[in-house]
Scaffold this motif. Structure first.
Motif, PDB file in Angstrom:
ATOM      1  N   SER A   1       0.826  -1.205   0.000  1.00 54.35           N
ATOM      2  CA  SER A   1       0.000   0.000   0.000  1.00 54.35           C
ATOM      3  C   SER A   1       0.866   1.264   0.000  1.00 54.35           C
ATOM      4  O   SER A   1       1.781   1.410   0.825  1.00 54.35           O
ATOM      5  CB  SER A   1      -0.921   0.008   1.225  1.00 54.35           C
ATOM      6  OG  SER A   1      -1.524   1.256   1.376  1.00 54.35           O
ATOM      7  N   VAL A   2       0.569   2.173  -0.923  1.00 60.42           N
ATOM      8  CA  VAL A   2       1.284   3.456  -0.978  1.00 60.42           C
ATOM      9  C   VAL A   2       0.992   4.267   0.288  1.00 60.42           C
ATOM     10  O   VAL A   2       1.878   4.910   0.852  1.00 60.42           O
ATOM     11  CB  VAL A   2       0.869   4.243  -2.228  1.00 60.42           C
ATOM     12  CG1 VAL A   2       1.500   5.630  -2.217  1.00 60.42           C
ATOM     13  CG2 VAL A   2       1.256   3.484  -3.493  1.00 60.42           C
ATOM     14  N   LEU A   3      -0.258   4.230   0.731  1.00 60.57           N
ATOM     15  CA  LEU A   3      -0.652   4.965   1.931  1.00 60.57           C
ATOM     16  C   LEU A   3       0.132   4.466   3.147  1.00 60.57           C
ATOM     17  O   LEU A   3       0.587   5.261   3.975  1.00 60.57           O
ATOM     18  CB  LEU A   3      -2.157   4.796   2.164  1.00 60.57           C
ATOM     19  CG  LEU A   3      -2.774   5.589   3.324  1.00 60.57           C
ATOM     20  CD1 LEU A   3      -2.499   7.080   3.156  1.00 60.57           C
ATOM     21  CD2 LEU A   3      -4.271   5.323   3.396  1.00 60.57           C
ATOM     22  N   ARG A   4       0.313   3.151   3.225  1.00 61.83           N
ATOM     23  CA  ARG A   4       1.080   2.564   4.333  1.00 61.83           C
ATOM     24  C   ARG A   4       2.516   3.068   4.321  1.00 61.83           C
ATOM     25  O   ARG A   4       3.069   3.447   5.358  1.00 61.83           O
ATOM     26  CB  ARG A   4       1.055   1.033   4.239  1.00 61.83           C
ATOM     27  CG  ARG A   4       1.893   0.309   5.293  1.00 61.83           C
ATOM     28  CD  ARG A   4       1.828  -1.192   5.069  1.00 61.83           C
ATOM     29  NE  ARG A   4       2.572  -1.912   6.090  1.00 61.83           N
ATOM     30  CZ  ARG A   4       3.870  -2.165   6.042  1.00 61.83           C
ATOM     31  NH1 ARG A   4       4.577  -1.738   4.993  1.00 61.83           N
ATOM     32  NH2 ARG A   4       4.461  -2.823   7.020  1.00 61.83           N
ATOM     33  N   LYS A   5       3.126   3.081   3.153  1.00 57.27           N
ATOM     34  CA  LYS A   5       4.519   3.519   3.030  1.00 57.27           C
ATOM     35  C   LYS A   5       4.680   4.979   3.410  1.00 57.27           C
ATOM     36  O   LYS A   5       5.659   5.378   4.043  1.00 57.27           O
ATOM     37  CB  LYS A   5       5.013   3.272   1.609  1.00 57.27           C
ATOM     38  CG  LYS A   5       5.127   1.786   1.256  1.00 57.27           C
ATOM     39  CD  LYS A   5       5.542   1.603  -0.197  1.00 57.27           C
ATOM     40  CE  LYS A   5       5.628   0.112  -0.552  1.00 57.27           C
ATOM     41  NZ  LYS A   5       5.987  -0.098  -1.981  1.00 57.27           N
ATOM     42  N   GLN A   6       3.702   5.793   3.039  1.00 62.70           N
ATOM     43  CA  GLN A   6       3.774   7.209   3.371  1.00 62.70           C
ATOM     44  C   GLN A   6       3.572   7.453   4.865  1.00 62.70           C
ATOM     45  O   GLN A   6       4.240   8.284   5.470  1.00 62.70           O
ATOM     46  CB  GLN A   6       2.723   7.977   2.572  1.00 62.70           C
ATOM     47  CG  GLN A   6       2.997   8.022   1.073  1.00 62.70           C
ATOM     48  CD  GLN A   6       1.889   8.704   0.303  1.00 62.70           C
ATOM     49  OE1 GLN A   6       0.747   8.797   0.771  1.00 62.70           O
ATOM     50  NE2 GLN A   6       2.211   9.191  -0.891  1.00 62.70           N
ATOM     51  N   ALA A   7       2.660   6.706   5.462  1.00 57.15           N
ATOM     52  CA  ALA A   7       2.346   6.900   6.880  1.00 57.15           C
ATOM     53  C   ALA A   7       3.481   6.464   7.786  1.00 57.15           C
ATOM     54  O   ALA A   7       3.743   7.073   8.826  1.00 57.15           O
ATOM     55  CB  ALA A   7       1.068   6.141   7.237  1.00 57.15           C
ATOM     56  N   THR A   8       4.175   5.382   7.421  1.00 54.49           N
ATOM     57  CA  THR A   8       5.222   4.823   8.283  1.00 54.49           C
ATOM     58  C   THR A   8       6.469   5.702   8.375  1.00 54.49           C
ATOM     59  O   THR A   8       7.332   5.445   9.213  1.00 54.49           O
ATOM     60  CB  THR A   8       5.624   3.419   7.808  1.00 54.49           C
ATOM     61  OG1 THR A   8       5.952   3.463   6.412  1.00 54.49           O
ATOM     62  CG2 THR A   8       4.502   2.432   8.039  1.00 54.49           C
ATOM     63  N   VAL A   9       6.578   6.716   7.519  1.00 54.89           N
ATOM     64  CA  VAL A   9       7.721   7.625   7.613  1.00 54.89           C
ATOM     65  C   VAL A   9       7.307   8.963   8.239  1.00 54.89           C
ATOM     66  O   VAL A   9       8.066   9.926   8.212  1.00 54.89           O
ATOM     67  CB  VAL A   9       8.365   7.869   6.224  1.00 54.89           C
ATOM     68  CG1 VAL A   9       8.952   6.584   5.684  1.00 54.89           C
ATOM     69  CG2 VAL A   9       7.355   8.470   5.247  1.00 54.89           C
ATOM     70  N   ARG A  10       6.105   8.980   8.808  1.00 59.03           N
ATOM     71  CA  ARG A  10       5.608  10.185   9.474  1.00 59.03           C
ATOM     72  C   ARG A  10       5.446   9.902  10.968  1.00 59.03           C
ATOM     73  O   ARG A  10       4.418   9.360  11.405  1.00 59.03           O
ATOM     74  CB  ARG A  10       4.275  10.604   8.862  1.00 59.03           C
ATOM     75  CG  ARG A  10       4.342  11.135   7.447  1.00 59.03           C
ATOM     76  CD  ARG A  10       4.848  12.569   7.446  1.00 59.03           C
ATOM     77  NE  ARG A  10       4.010  13.445   8.249  1.00 59.03           N
ATOM     78  CZ  ARG A  10       2.892  14.028   7.806  1.00 59.03           C
ATOM     79  NH1 ARG A  10       2.478  13.823   6.555  1.00 59.03           N
ATOM     80  NH2 ARG A  10       2.201  14.824   8.603  1.00 59.03           N
ATOM     81  N   PRO A  11       6.440  10.290  11.796  1.00 64.56           N
ATOM     82  CA  PRO A  11       6.359  10.040  13.245  1.00 64.56           C
ATOM     83  C   PRO A  11       5.125  10.663  13.881  1.00 64.56           C
ATOM     84  O   PRO A  11       4.568  10.088  14.827  1.00 64.56           O
ATOM     85  CB  PRO A  11       7.645  10.682  13.788  1.00 64.56           C
ATOM     86  CG  PRO A  11       8.582  10.703  12.629  1.00 64.56           C
ATOM     87  CD  PRO A  11       7.722  10.919  11.417  1.00 64.56           C
ATOM     88  N   ASP A  12       4.695  11.805  13.387  1.00 67.99           N
ATOM     89  CA  ASP A  12       3.526  12.455  13.964  1.00 67.99           C
ATOM     90  C   ASP A  12       2.267  11.613  13.766  1.00 67.99           C
ATOM     91  O   ASP A  12       1.423  11.499  14.676  1.00 67.99           O
ATOM     92  CB  ASP A  12       3.333  13.853  13.376  1.00 67.99           C
ATOM     93  CG  ASP A  12       3.249  13.840  11.853  1.00 67.99           C
ATOM     94  OD1 ASP A  12       3.838  12.933  11.225  1.00 67.99           O
ATOM     95  OD2 ASP A  12       2.582  14.736  11.282  1.00 67.99           O
ATOM     96  N   ILE A  13       2.146  11.006  12.588  1.00 62.65           N
ATOM     97  CA  ILE A  13       0.987  10.150  12.321  1.00 62.65           C
ATOM     98  C   ILE A  13       1.054   8.870  13.154  1.00 62.65           C
ATOM     99  O   ILE A  13       0.063   8.444  13.748  1.00 62.65           O
ATOM    100  CB  ILE A  13       0.905   9.806  10.819  1.00 62.65           C
ATOM    101  CG1 ILE A  13       0.593  11.062  10.005  1.00 62.65           C
ATOM    102  CG2 ILE A  13      -0.147   8.727  10.565  1.00 62.65           C
ATOM    103  CD1 ILE A  13       0.527  10.832   8.526  1.00 62.65           C
ATOM    104  N   LEU A  14       2.232   8.273  13.215  1.00 65.01           N
ATOM    105  CA  LEU A  14       2.396   7.044  13.991  1.00 65.01           C
ATOM    106  C   LEU A  14       2.108   7.287  15.465  1.00 65.01           C
ATOM    107  O   LEU A  14       1.557   6.423  16.154  1.00 65.01           O
ATOM    108  CB  LEU A  14       3.811   6.486  13.812  1.00 65.01           C
ATOM    109  CG  LEU A  14       4.165   6.013  12.392  1.00 65.01           C
ATOM    110  CD1 LEU A  14       5.614   5.542  12.346  1.00 65.01           C
ATOM    111  CD2 LEU A  14       3.230   4.878  11.962  1.00 65.01           C
ATOM    112  N   ASN A  15       2.467   8.473  15.957  1.00 69.57           N
ATOM    113  CA  ASN A  15       2.220   8.793  17.361  1.00 69.57           C
ATOM    114  C   ASN A  15       0.722   8.876  17.643  1.00 69.57           C
ATOM    115  O   ASN A  15       0.253   8.471  18.711  1.00 69.57           O
ATOM    116  CB  ASN A  15       2.898  10.117  17.720  1.00 69.57           C
ATOM    117  CG  ASN A  15       2.789  10.432  19.195  1.00 69.57           C
ATOM    118  OD1 ASN A  15       3.180   9.643  20.054  1.00 69.57           O
ATOM    119  ND2 ASN A  15       2.241  11.600  19.506  1.00 69.57           N
ATOM    120  N   ILE A  16      -0.036   9.395  16.688  1.00 65.45           N
ATOM    121  CA  ILE A  16      -1.492   9.472  16.841  1.00 65.45           C
ATOM    122  C   ILE A  16      -2.118   8.083  16.793  1.00 65.45           C
ATOM    123  O   ILE A  16      -2.992   7.733  17.589  1.00 65.45           O
ATOM    124  CB  ILE A  16      -2.098  10.364  15.742  1.00 65.45           C
ATOM    125  CG1 ILE A  16      -1.639  11.812  15.925  1.00 65.45           C
ATOM    126  CG2 ILE A  16      -3.625  10.278  15.751  1.00 65.45           C
ATOM    127  CD1 ILE A  16      -2.055  12.734  14.785  1.00 65.45           C
TER     128      ILE A  16
END
Length: 303
Positions: A222-237
């Motif tokens: 998933s492209v969305l998965r790849k983009q999200a996993t490099v965003r610490p702010d999103i992962l923290n949420i």
């Protein structure tokens, strides 16, 4: 201090003292001289008139394994208790304590916490850090809930929450090793089903986005998965996301609080009878709730 040593110089021969019993006296504070005996392993000072536990003394009792200060007038546990690293059994029943301080979680060797008959309104979620805890006696307090993190106390064998304001148990209760559960005289939810009207799911945009991202985590391409996993702010949420007990789909902000009733003795493998108890369960949507072949009930409180 040098003053203490001078005043109690005649006690030098007792420096190897390991057991002290000062119970059933009229002490209004911990005798400072106790700090001169670093080898004390057992201290009984129950049934006195203590208003507090002197932190100056406690921090010197780093070898103490059992502290029994039941039946006093203690209103709080001092932060210096963190220095009692070897503490295994803490007895503070029948006092006036309202808060369990976070410092007590530094005492990672604790196997028994006796806090019954106090004024405690909340169990800290960090209680789960006490991995060695086997017995938690917290009856006759003012608790309204048990944190789900109690499930991290996997060694917990005895739990007494009698005479509180508990309405249901957390899902984490399944992960404990309970052999005894005492929960009488609580306003536990009763199994009294009533009809309800169908309700459609309405989610905020934030919840819809969160669920979409969480769903993408299952697809490695998933492209969305790849983009999200490099965003610490999103992962923290998203770290607070949970899964629906029925469909296993993830949710973040919106869920339907439900309950199911289990035979505590049979399901939790108790040695005592605790009857049927309500255990909290969260569903991701009304769609799941209205599906067939499950035993989860939405929670309804009397108005």
């Amino acid at each position: 201090s040098s003053g203490i040593n001078a005043e109690y110089g005649e006690l030098e021969d007792l420096r190897d003292l390991q057991i002290v019993n000062l119970g059933n006296n009229e002490f209004t504070r911990l005798p400072l001289v106790l700090g001169c005996f670093p080898l004390i392993e057992t201290l009984h000072i129950f049934n006195n008139r203590l208003d507090e536990l002197d932190g100056e003394v406690l921090i010197r009792l780093f070898n103490c394994r059992l502290l029994n200060a039941n039946n006093n007038n203690i209103s709080h546990i001092p932060p210096e208790i963190r220095g009692m690293r070897g503490l295994q059994i803490l007895c503070l029943e029948k006092n006036k304590i309202s808060v369990i301080p976070p410092e007590i979680l530094s005492c990672k060797e604790i196997t028994e916490l006796h806090l019954g008959n106090n004024r405690i309104t909340e169990l800290p979620r960090e209680l789960g850090y006490l991995k060695s805890l086997k017995k938690l006696m917290i009856y006759k307090n003012e608790l309204s809930e048990i944190p789900d993190e109690i499930g991290h106390c996997q060694a917990l064998q005895v739990l007494d929450i009698s005479c509180n304001n508990i309405t249901m148990f957390p899902e984490g209760i399944y992960h404990c090793s309970l052999s005894e559960l005492h929960c009488d005289e609580n306003p536990l939810l009763e199994h009294l089903p009533v009809l309800s009207q169908n309700v459609n799911d309405v989610f905020y945009l934030k919840e819809l986005c969160a669920r979409m991202i969480l769903k993408s985590f299952k697809d490695r391409n998933s492209v969305l998965r790849k983009q999200a996993t490099v965003r610490p702010d999103i992962l923290n949420i998203l770290k607070d996301a949970r899964k629906c007990v029925l469909c296993d789909r993830s949710y973040l902000y919106s869920w339907l609080e439900c309950v199911h009733f289990v035979d505590a003795k049979a399901v939790l493998k108790l040695s005592n009878k605790a009857g049927k108890i309500p255990i909290r369960a969260c569903l991701c949507s009304y769609e799941c709730f209205y599906s067939e072949n499950h035993n989860y009930f939405a929670v309804s409180y009397p108005s």
